[in-house]
Scaffold this active site. Structure first.
Site, PDB file in Angstrom:
ATOM      1  N   ARG A  55      14.949  65.129  -6.995  1.00 42.02           N
ATOM      2  CA  ARG A  55      15.760  64.572  -6.025  1.00 42.02           C
ATOM      3  C   ARG A  55      15.663  65.031  -4.591  1.00 42.02           C
ATOM      4  O   ARG A  55      15.920  64.533  -3.617  1.00 42.02           O
ATOM      5  CB  ARG A  55      17.084  64.784  -6.567  1.00 42.02           C
ATOM      6  CG  ARG A  55      18.221  63.752  -6.178  1.00 42.02           C
ATOM      7  CD  ARG A  55      19.358  63.923  -6.760  1.00 42.02           C
ATOM      8  NE  ARG A  55      20.023  65.241  -6.819  1.00 42.02           N
ATOM      9  CZ  ARG A  55      20.596  65.823  -7.702  1.00 42.02           C
ATOM     10  NH1 ARG A  55      20.685  65.472  -9.019  1.00 42.02           N
ATOM     11  NH2 ARG A  55      20.932  67.247  -7.526  1.00 42.02           N
ATOM     12  N   TYR A 108      27.172  46.521  13.811  1.00 49.35           N
ATOM     13  CA  TYR A 108      26.591  45.839  12.852  1.00 49.35           C
ATOM     14  C   TYR A 108      27.715  45.895  11.592  1.00 49.35           C
ATOM     15  O   TYR A 108      28.673  46.736  11.471  1.00 49.35           O
ATOM     16  CB  TYR A 108      25.685  46.725  11.865  1.00 49.35           C
ATOM     17  CG  TYR A 108      25.064  46.371  10.730  1.00 49.35           C
ATOM     18  CD1 TYR A 108      24.209  44.987  10.717  1.00 49.35           C
ATOM     19  CD2 TYR A 108      25.273  47.128   9.566  1.00 49.35           C
ATOM     20  CE1 TYR A 108      23.664  44.678   9.587  1.00 49.35           C
ATOM     21  CE2 TYR A 108      24.400  46.492   8.348  1.00 49.35           C
ATOM     22  CZ  TYR A 108      23.978  45.414   8.259  1.00 49.35           C
ATOM     23  OH  TYR A 108      23.423  44.987   7.099  1.00 49.35           O
ATOM     24  N   ASP A 180      23.060  53.700  16.151  1.00 50.33           N
ATOM     25  CA  ASP A 180      22.232  52.855  15.346  1.00 50.33           C
ATOM     26  C   ASP A 180      20.993  52.406  16.383  1.00 50.33           C
ATOM     27  O   ASP A 180      21.288  51.433  17.456  1.00 50.33           O
ATOM     28  CB  ASP A 180      23.232  51.704  14.646  1.00 50.33           C
ATOM     29  CG  ASP A 180      22.390  50.723  13.747  1.00 50.33           C
ATOM     30  OD1 ASP A 180      20.941  50.519  13.967  1.00 50.33           O
ATOM     31  OD2 ASP A 180      22.892  50.315  13.030  1.00 50.33           O
ATOM     32  N   LYS A 205      13.862  47.590   8.482  1.00 48.30           N
ATOM     33  CA  LYS A 205      13.524  46.711   9.555  1.00 48.30           C
ATOM     34  C   LYS A 205      11.871  46.847  10.008  1.00 48.30           C
ATOM     35  O   LYS A 205      11.140  46.734   9.433  1.00 48.30           O
ATOM     36  CB  LYS A 205      14.593  46.634  10.578  1.00 48.30           C
ATOM     37  CG  LYS A 205      15.803  46.330  10.051  1.00 48.30           C
ATOM     38  CD  LYS A 205      16.169  44.909   9.536  1.00 48.30           C
ATOM     39  CE  LYS A 205      17.432  44.983   8.647  1.00 48.30           C
ATOM     40  NZ  LYS A 205      18.700  45.162   9.338  1.00 48.30           N
TER      41      LYS A 205
HETATM   42  C1  LIG Z   1      20.008  45.717   8.781  1.00 50.23           C
HETATM   43  C2  LIG Z   1      20.794  46.743   9.754  1.00 50.23           C
HETATM   44  C3  LIG Z   1      21.447  47.798   9.167  1.00 50.23           C
HETATM   45  C4  LIG Z   1      21.507  48.048   7.589  1.00 50.23           C
HETATM   46  O1  LIG Z   1      20.103  48.276   7.013  1.00 50.23           O
HETATM   47  P1  LIG Z   1      20.045  47.861   5.337  1.00 50.23           P
HETATM   48  O2  LIG Z   1      18.972  48.640   5.149  1.00 50.23           O
HETATM   49  O3  LIG Z   1      19.921  46.588   5.135  1.00 50.23           O
HETATM   50  O4  LIG Z   1      20.982  48.524   4.743  1.00 50.23           O
HETATM   51  C5  LIG Z   1      21.939  48.627  10.021  1.00 50.23           C
HETATM   52  N1  LIG Z   1      21.818  48.270  11.268  1.00 50.23           N
HETATM   53  C6  LIG Z   1      21.377  47.223  12.064  1.00 50.23           C
HETATM   54  C7  LIG Z   1      21.451  47.115  13.231  1.00 50.23           C
HETATM   55  C8  LIG Z   1      20.655  46.322  10.965  1.00 50.23           C
HETATM   56  O5  LIG Z   1      20.015  45.343  11.518  1.00 50.23           O
END
Ligand SMILES: *Cc1c(COP(=O)(O)O)cnc(C)c1O
Length: 395
Positions: A55, A108, A180, A205
């Site tokens: 882990r 988000y 973020d 992403k």
């Molecule tokens: C998609 C996204 C997230 C969340 O990511 P996941 O891997 O889908 O949980 C967080 N912040 C932004 C800006 C996003 O586009």
């Protein structure tokens, strides 16, 4: 420490785990839960460290962590099972009962849900602020404000925030800044140089980039790392070697993919800006978009995600436009190699500000397809929209 290597070279070199002769370029995929030790002494040495048990990570996950940390100039990186878990874990780690959080109104949406339910239940109060607030955020700081959360540009509405100004005020008041940074990636926004303490990525992403991995990454300064890492370990967060391998493989081409995403986004926004139904393009890299000046000052590039505000349209016209697109898919993601289009409505997700546009908002991800094919698909969509939109006007 930052090496003299440029970003492109770091992308190609960092996170290789083997230096001996004849070693593979890529770190192997370690699939491991149990780790074996051949003596009590060795077991004791490993005990309580991440290398005692699966882990705690593997050479594969550590390769990806070190590459991400190096790219953005962070002290360390931690990998989580999704971008959302990277956000929620970071907030949980730095906030406690009685604390106050300042949260951008452009955040988000699932982050907002977490603040409104879980943080609230833990006695943590969230105040939403106008993303364009800049240094005026000073007026919202309270003695118990522990953290300011920024997302720039907002991944649905694309406001660019003045991160250096917000960071300066936050630090003056003893609060930390969490960001973020998914839109810009570690390549196009150097968050730590702009005062951010915790940079969070949905590696789902662009970092993995191929729409086949869910992953988050938390990158921190040296001062914040121990606090977040403790909760990270206590909650048992971990990612698989297979996913880490895929994300690292995607990361190698991040720079060239982003260049093409950016070029294609410019081509699409240029064409879209000439359509009479388009009221506004939300792509900070364009001089006619909101936030362009801040983007030019603070960012080193733009990715392929942008917004398009249309003049008001009937639901029927929007259905005619968006059903049956060929090059664009519809889906709740972005950052992969494929083009996506999504109709969204930011109105309901705001509390501190009002979304100023009346018409529908389209969020478009410019993928790696040829721009001529994407534009042809959009052109057909606009023709369907026009054909449907004209019916009520002429009746
Ligand atoms: C998609 C996204 C997230 C969340 O990511 P996941 O891997 O889908 O949980 C967080 N912040 C932004 C800006 C996003 O586009």
């Amino acid at each position: 420490m930052i090496t003299p290597y440029s970003t492109d070279t770091v992308l190609a070199h960092e996170g290789r785990t083997h230096n001996q002769l004849g070693a593979p370029v890529n770190p192997p995929v370690y699939r491991q839960s149990t780790l074996l030790f051949n003596s009590l002494e060795a077991l004791k040495t490993a005990s309580g460290t991440p290398s005692a048990y699966g882990r705690g990570g593997s050479p594969t996950t550590r390769a990806l962590e070190s590459a991400l940390a190096r790219l953005e100039g962070a002290h360390r990186a931690m990998l989580t099972p999704s971008g959302l878990s990277a956000i929620t874990l970071s907030l949980l780690a730095v906030l406690g009962p009685g604390d106050h959080l300042l949260m951008t109104d452009s955040v988000y949406d699932p982050t907002r849900a977490f603040c409104g339910e879980t943080l609230k239940r833990l006695g943590i109060e969230t105040t939403y602020y106008d993303p364009s607030i800049g240094s005026d955020i000073a007026a919202l700081m309270r003695p118990n404000t522990r953290a300011v959360f920024v997302e720039s540009p907002g991944s649905l509405t694309f406001e660019v925030q003045d991160i250096p100004a917000i960071s300066r005020i936050a630090h003056q008041h003893g609060a930390i800044v969490l960001m973020d940074n998914t839109w810009a990636t570690p390549l196009y926004f150097r968050s730590f140089e702009q005062g951010v303490d915790v940079s969070i990525h949905a590696a789902t992403k662009y970092i993995s980039g191929h729409s086949d991995v869910l992953m988050g990454a938390i990158l921190t300064t040296e001062a914040i790392f121990p606090k977040i890492n403790r909760l990270y370990r206590q909650l048992g967060m971990t990612v698989s070697g297979d996913d880490a391998y895929l994300a690292l493989r995607g990361l190698r081409t991040l720079s060239i993919r982003l260049e093409r995403h950016q070029r294609n986004a410019h081509a699409l926004t240029q064409w879209l800006s000439q359509q009479p139904e388009v009221a506004r393009i939300l792509y900070p890299a364009r001089p006619d978009s909101p936030g362009h000046e801040l983007w030019k000052r603070d960012f080193t590039g733009a990715s392929g995600l942008f917004g398009v505000v249309l003049h008001p349209q009937s639901d029927e016209a929007m259905r005619a436009m968006l059903d049956d697109m060929s090059c664009f898919g519809m889906g709740y993601s972005w950052g992969g190699f494929e083009s996506l289009i999504l109709r969204s409505n930011p109105t309901s997700a705001r509390t501190a500000t009002q979304w100023p546009w009346e018409g529908p908002l389209l969020r478009i991800h410019a993928g790696l397809e040829h721009p001529d094919d994407m534009i042809a698909d959009l052109e057909s969509a606009f023709l369907r929209l026009r054909a449907t939109a004209q019916i009520p006007i002429e009746a």
